[in-house]
Design an enzyme around this catalytic site. Sequence first.
Site, PDB file in Angstrom:
ATOM      1  N   HIS A 168     -39.885  23.304  70.101  1.00 18.18           N
ATOM      2  CA  HIS A 168     -41.170  22.655  69.620  1.00 18.18           C
ATOM      3  C   HIS A 168     -40.538  22.047  68.276  1.00 18.18           C
ATOM      4  O   HIS A 168     -40.239  22.535  67.566  1.00 18.18           O
ATOM      5  CB  HIS A 168     -42.310  23.462  69.332  1.00 18.18           C
ATOM      6  CG  HIS A 168     -43.381  22.749  68.815  1.00 18.18           C
ATOM      7  ND1 HIS A 168     -44.612  22.360  69.599  1.00 18.18           N
ATOM      8  CD2 HIS A 168     -43.934  22.475  67.616  1.00 18.18           C
ATOM      9  CE1 HIS A 168     -45.407  21.573  68.837  1.00 18.18           C
ATOM     10  NE2 HIS A 168     -45.027  21.887  67.772  1.00 18.18           N
ATOM     11  N   CYS A 169     -40.915  20.605  68.335  1.00 20.51           N
ATOM     12  CA  CYS A 169     -40.202  19.973  67.115  1.00 20.51           C
ATOM     13  C   CYS A 169     -41.451  19.322  66.337  1.00 20.51           C
ATOM     14  O   CYS A 169     -42.218  18.398  66.709  1.00 20.51           O
ATOM     15  CB  CYS A 169     -39.387  18.665  67.345  1.00 20.51           C
ATOM     16  SG  CYS A 169     -38.684  17.820  66.181  1.00 20.51           S
ATOM     17  N   PRO A 170     -41.950  20.136  64.973  1.00 17.51           N
ATOM     18  CA  PRO A 170     -42.752  19.378  64.204  1.00 17.51           C
ATOM     19  C   PRO A 170     -42.472  18.009  63.707  1.00 17.51           C
ATOM     20  O   PRO A 170     -43.561  17.403  63.466  1.00 17.51           O
ATOM     21  CB  PRO A 170     -43.082  20.460  63.194  1.00 17.51           C
ATOM     22  CG  PRO A 170     -41.521  20.965  63.012  1.00 17.51           C
ATOM     23  CD  PRO A 170     -41.039  20.920  64.346  1.00 17.51           C
TER      24      PRO A 170
END
Length: 384
Positions: A168-170
């Site tokens: 998960h890439c913010p």
Amino acid sequence: MSVMVARKKVVRKWEKLPGRNTFCCDGRIMMARQKGIFYLTLFLILGTCALFFAFECRYLAVQLSPAIPVFAAVLFLFAMATLLRTSFSDPGVIPRALPDEAAFIEMEIEATNGTVPQGQRPPPRIKNFQINNQIVKLKYCYTCKIFRPPRASHCSICDNCVERFDHHCPWVGNCVGKRNYRYFYLFILSLSLLTIYIFTFNIVYVALKSLKIGFLNTLKETPGTYPSTSLTVLTVLEVLICFFTLWSVVGLTGFHTFLVALNQTTNEDIKGSWTGKNRVQNPYSHGNIVKNCCEVLCGPLPPSVLDRRGILQQEESTAQEPCPRGPSAAEPTDALLRGVFRQVTAVFSPQVPAPPLSSVEMSEEKQQMPGELLVPSQDAGQAE
């Protein structure tokens, strides 16, 4: 008079999807709820490129070549396109099991494991699956009530199972999975090239100005109108942003290039799925860097299985509405038909001529007519 009316409201499937995602444009855009860092990414890219195009590109296009701003614009547009494609797309979310499907899976698990006595821990819910002569375990997700496909994992931030989950890439505001990994890789690759490009030509800009008026005088320049003076302070700010961004972005690009060459995900690399104590070989690798890169970056893109814009019709509660009065609303259909039937019968019914009246009947009819005086006739006078 009132009429009971039942209205049906059209509801899209994305409005009822579980998980912690946000949807825009009637379900066409899908993102995570935490989007603050994504807006920071947009601000840094747009701000740095705007300053570069506004000041340095104008000077370098005149002094060196007009191709410099053109190539920078191509890199900028490509990076923005891949960023938005990564952020706004479905990463490969797997739908949760319906109640009937979940009940069937529970019955299947109970039939396989049998009844567990109280006080004992139930056995793990896993299934063995063979891929390229390699045993792969399919784990059960207690949130989605499904056995996850190979390489899938449950994202704790978005609360969804994602197929070929990478991480998960913010910074892009979304999960990175099977359906958007190639766009994520192209984004960080193009962003690395754009950062190196801007950083290099910012240094070239300061060097060219320093050769003319000296380095210290270049730094002391005050804001003015091109070409006499320029905003060198902003140029130094761009150099600092690119310098600190360069190491992280270029390093991330190199790491994912390594993963693409091995046909491996970040999640598998962190867990050590194929490099642990068991030394299990990666069953998804073709043993060839070119084949692995072609599969990850050029392979067929699977369609989304969510059907976000599918239609669900829900019936609302009935409501009373006043019925308007008028010939079309007050008279029912059978009354209208009776009226038409009367008109048709009046037209096509045979008309029988009335018999002629006698003199006596005519006199009686005249007597019955109001407003007329009775005048005795001559025959009546003679009779008297």
